[in-house]
Design an enzyme around this catalytic site. Structure first.
Site, PDB file in Angstrom:
ATOM      1  N   HIS A  38      -3.167   7.306   2.262  1.00 36.04           N
ATOM      2  CA  HIS A  38      -3.580   6.001   1.731  1.00 36.04           C
ATOM      3  C   HIS A  38      -4.957   5.676   2.306  1.00 36.04           C
ATOM      4  O   HIS A  38      -5.208   5.873   3.496  1.00 36.04           O
ATOM      5  CB  HIS A  38      -2.554   4.945   2.148  1.00 36.04           C
ATOM      6  CG  HIS A  38      -3.026   3.551   1.923  1.00 36.04           C
ATOM      7  ND1 HIS A  38      -3.480   3.116   0.693  1.00 36.04           N
ATOM      8  CD2 HIS A  38      -3.142   2.489   2.765  1.00 36.04           C
ATOM      9  CE1 HIS A  38      -3.843   1.847   0.800  1.00 36.04           C
ATOM     10  NE2 HIS A  38      -3.656   1.448   2.042  1.00 36.04           N
TER      11      HIS A  38
ATOM     12  N   CYS B 162       0.813  -1.226   0.000  1.00 36.80           N
ATOM     13  CA  CYS B 162       0.000   0.000   0.000  1.00 36.80           C
ATOM     14  C   CYS B 162       0.841   1.269   0.000  1.00 36.80           C
ATOM     15  O   CYS B 162       0.321   2.354  -0.248  1.00 36.80           O
ATOM     16  CB  CYS B 162      -0.948   0.005   1.196  1.00 36.80           C
ATOM     17  SG  CYS B 162      -2.161  -1.320   1.090  1.00 36.80           S
TER      18      CYS B 162
ATOM     19  N   ASN C 182     -10.063  -0.019  -0.440  1.00 37.27           N
ATOM     20  CA  ASN C 182      -8.603   0.067  -0.452  1.00 37.27           C
ATOM     21  C   ASN C 182      -8.089  -0.551  -1.757  1.00 37.27           C
ATOM     22  O   ASN C 182      -8.132  -1.765  -1.928  1.00 37.27           O
ATOM     23  CB  ASN C 182      -8.048  -0.674   0.772  1.00 37.27           C
ATOM     24  CG  ASN C 182      -6.532  -0.657   0.845  1.00 37.27           C
ATOM     25  OD1 ASN C 182      -5.860  -0.254  -0.105  1.00 37.27           O
ATOM     26  ND2 ASN C 182      -5.986  -1.101   1.963  1.00 37.27           N
TER      27      ASN C 182
HETATM   28  N1  COA Z   1     -18.688  -8.141   9.197  1.00 40.86           N
HETATM   29  C1  COA Z   1     -19.123  -8.402  10.465  1.00 40.86           C
HETATM   30  N2  COA Z   1     -18.282  -8.758  11.435  1.00 40.86           N
HETATM   31  C2  COA Z   1     -16.967  -8.877  11.148  1.00 40.86           C
HETATM   32  C3  COA Z   1     -16.469  -8.619   9.855  1.00 40.86           C
HETATM   33  C4  COA Z   1     -17.386  -8.234   8.863  1.00 40.86           C
HETATM   34  N3  COA Z   1     -17.022  -7.962   7.610  1.00 40.86           N
HETATM   35  N4  COA Z   1     -15.129  -8.799   9.867  1.00 40.86           N
HETATM   36  C5  COA Z   1     -14.801  -9.159  11.106  1.00 40.86           C
HETATM   37  N5  COA Z   1     -15.898  -9.213  11.879  1.00 40.86           N
HETATM   38  C6  COA Z   1     -16.015  -9.563  13.288  1.00 40.86           C
HETATM   39  C7  COA Z   1     -14.868 -10.397  13.787  1.00 40.86           C
HETATM   40  O1  COA Z   1     -15.086 -11.753  13.486  1.00 40.86           O
HETATM   41  C8  COA Z   1     -14.906 -10.113  15.263  1.00 40.86           C
HETATM   42  O2  COA Z   1     -15.925 -10.894  15.824  1.00 40.86           O
HETATM   43  P1  COA Z   1     -15.754 -11.536  17.288  1.00 40.86           P
HETATM   44  O3  COA Z   1     -15.607 -10.366  18.213  1.00 40.86           O
HETATM   45  O4  COA Z   1     -17.015 -12.306  17.458  1.00 40.86           O
HETATM   46  O5  COA Z   1     -14.513 -12.367  17.207  1.00 40.86           O
HETATM   47  C9  COA Z   1     -15.360  -8.656  15.332  1.00 40.86           C
HETATM   48  O6  COA Z   1     -15.946  -8.361  14.063  1.00 40.86           O
HETATM   49  C10 COA Z   1     -14.234  -7.693  15.600  1.00 40.86           C
HETATM   50  O7  COA Z   1     -13.136  -8.046  14.779  1.00 40.86           O
HETATM   51  P2  COA Z   1     -11.865  -7.125  14.670  1.00 40.86           P
HETATM   52  O8  COA Z   1     -10.913  -7.714  13.674  1.00 40.86           O
HETATM   53  O9  COA Z   1     -11.336  -6.828  16.045  1.00 40.86           O
HETATM   54  O10 COA Z   1     -12.543  -5.797  14.080  1.00 40.86           O
HETATM   55  P3  COA Z   1     -11.909  -4.415  13.871  1.00 40.86           P
HETATM   56  O11 COA Z   1     -12.683  -3.380  14.568  1.00 40.86           O
HETATM   57  O12 COA Z   1     -10.418  -4.413  14.101  1.00 40.86           O
HETATM   58  O13 COA Z   1     -12.151  -4.171  12.312  1.00 40.86           O
HETATM   59  C11 COA Z   1     -10.894  -4.275  10.286  1.00 40.86           C
HETATM   60  C12 COA Z   1     -11.590  -5.069  11.380  1.00 40.86           C
HETATM   61  C13 COA Z   1     -10.234  -5.268   9.342  1.00 40.86           C
HETATM   62  C14 COA Z   1     -11.915  -3.446   9.558  1.00 40.86           C
HETATM   63  C15 COA Z   1      -9.843  -3.347  10.943  1.00 40.86           C
HETATM   64  O14 COA Z   1      -9.048  -4.079  11.842  1.00 40.86           O
HETATM   65  C16 COA Z   1      -8.938  -2.704   9.953  1.00 40.86           C
HETATM   66  O15 COA Z   1      -9.353  -1.942   9.116  1.00 40.86           O
HETATM   67  N6  COA Z   1      -7.612  -2.979  10.049  1.00 40.86           N
HETATM   68  C17 COA Z   1      -6.655  -2.409   9.145  1.00 40.86           C
HETATM   69  C18 COA Z   1      -6.737  -3.122   7.842  1.00 40.86           C
HETATM   70  C19 COA Z   1      -5.973  -2.411   6.778  1.00 40.86           C
HETATM   71  O16 COA Z   1      -5.934  -1.222   6.761  1.00 40.86           O
HETATM   72  N7  COA Z   1      -5.363  -3.193   5.897  1.00 40.86           N
HETATM   73  C20 COA Z   1      -4.650  -2.691   4.808  1.00 40.86           C
HETATM   74  C21 COA Z   1      -3.336  -2.254   5.260  1.00 40.86           C
HETATM   75  S1  COA Z   1      -2.816  -0.910   4.399  1.00 40.86           S
END
Ligand code: COA
Length: 347
Positions: free
Chosen positions: A259, A119, A289
């Site tokens: 980004h 990214c 993204n």
């Molecule tokens: N829909 C509903 N629930 C979802 C889900 C979705 N699409 N994806 C994950 N969950 C659930 C998980 O299973 C978890 O459930 P649990 O509590 O029962 O285990 C819960 O939501 C929380 O998961 P978590 O991973 O802690 O959520 P989060 O608030 O961190 O959000 C992302 C997840 C991926 C959106 C977030 O972590 C993120 O954006 N991270 C950075 C990713 C990124 O930028 N990547 C590119 C790098 S440049």
């Protein structure tokens, strides 16, 4: 009289391309256990574009962006001295995508290569291109950020498939002696972060096999919460550093071009740095993204608002880990240029 200002590489044109197919949160909610509310609240994404069509890879979108850029800027294939493509989803492992793009748009006999910094790829490629222009080796360099993320996303993994989309955008870099252009770039990396965000199979460590395909190891593996934390820290650190070493206060910045990974990452980073959100370019709601394409796609979407001399901060964080920041002053009247091409327009 000859200008005493140093030669800088300036962005003198931008153009983007996104595929027609819109994958919105409603359709994703029918594919995996998720909802529009969850995706919007956690990421800010409403829809993303997906490249459909047999045999179409990243080069297809990149070539569309480059063709549009050349048309808009009146650049002929023979004028281009170098083309660099930032991508994490090359058409092939080899040859590189930049070679294919040149062939597709009729550019012959120049140097062209890919840069892979996930990214952060666009900022890395910009840093490389800038050196060729500032050194006087090249007069016209095209930098394109392009990714077909749908080719490496597992559409049964709800935690990753909601985030990514496909797209491409290209900029033209030319020498500037009027004080505009790229003033500073910082690049950073930390390979110990690979475990949090990578594509397990398909490289030399784990070549493709029936087992790797069955286990879906050719898709993005991501530990979202860890990536989130490192992304906020990395983008804040690099932006703070580039502001400090260029004596920039928040009120001196006209635009922040982050980004587009997650709207919350962008908002938290801006808040930490005291940068108001009305100066921050955002289009994640439309495209998700798109990895190496997010920053140039923002420039394309906001082009008609950009004025000569606007001070801009670019910041990215991605797999590797890699991160980086750039400080530049805008070199041309964006409204006039946007009128010449089919700019993306309102954001
Ligand atoms: N829909 C509903 N629930 C979802 C889900 C979705 N699409 N994806 C994950 N969950 C659930 C998980 O299973 C978890 O459930 P649990 O509590 O029962 O285990 C819960 O939501 C929380 O998961 P978590 O991973 O802690 O959520 P989060 O608030 O961190 O959000 C992302 C997840 C991926 C959106 C977030 O972590 C993120 O954006 N991270 C950075 C990713 C990124 O930028 N990547 C590119 C790098 S440049």
């Amino acid at each position: 009289m000859t200008s005493l200002l140093p030669i800088r590489a300036a962005i003198t044109g931008v153009h983007g391309y996104v595929p027609d197919y819109v994958l919105d949160n409603a359709e994703l909610s029918r594919m995996v256990d998720t909802s529009d509310t969850w995706i919007t609240e956690r990421t800010g994404i409403k829809e993303r574009r997906i490249l459909k069509g047999e045999g179409l890879g990243t080069s297809h979108m990149a070539a569309e962006a480059v063709r549009g850029l050349m048309r808009k800027t009146g650049t002929k294939p023979a004028d281009v001295d170098l083309l660099i493509c930032a991508t994490v989803t090359p058409d092939f492992v080899h040859p590189c995508t930049a070679n294919l793009i040149c062939d597709m748009v009729g550019i012959r006999n120049i140097g062209s290569f890919d840069v892979q910094a996930a990214c952060s790829g666009f900022i890395y490629a910009l840093a490389v291109a800038r050196q060729f222009v500032a050194a006087g080796t090249c007069r016209k360099v095209i930098v394109v950020g392009a990714d077909k993320m749908s080719s490496i996303v597992d559409y049964t993994d709800r935690a990753t498939c909601v985030i990514f989309g496909d797209g491409a955008a290209a900029v033209l870099l030319e020498p500037s002696r009027d004080g505009t252009g790229i003033m500073d770039i910082i690049l950073r990396s930390d390979g110990s972060g690979a475990k949090y965000l990578h594509q397990p199979a398909g490289g030399s460590r784990m070549p493709a096999s029936a087992e790797t395909v069955a286990k879906r190891l050719h898709s993005v593996y991501q530990e979202g919460a860890a990536v989130y934390k490192f992304a906020v820290a990395g983008m804040s650190e690099v932006t703070r550093e580039i502001m400090a070493r260029n004596n920039l206060r928040p009120d001196m910045i006209d635009w922040v071009v982050p980004h587009q990974a997650n709207r919350r990452i962008i908002e938290t980073t801006a808040e930490k740095l005291g940068l108001p959100m009305d100066k921050v370019m955002i289009n994640i709601h439309k495209y998700g993204n798109t990895t190496a394409a997010t920053i140039p796609l923002c420039l394309w979407d906001y082009e008609d608002k950009l004025k000569v001399g606007d001070r801009m901060l670019l910041a990215a964080f991605g797999g590797g880990f890699t991160w980086g920041g750039a400080y530049l002053t805008w070199a041309y009247d964006g409204a006039a240029a946007a009128g010449k091409g089919n700019g993306a327009g309102a954001v």
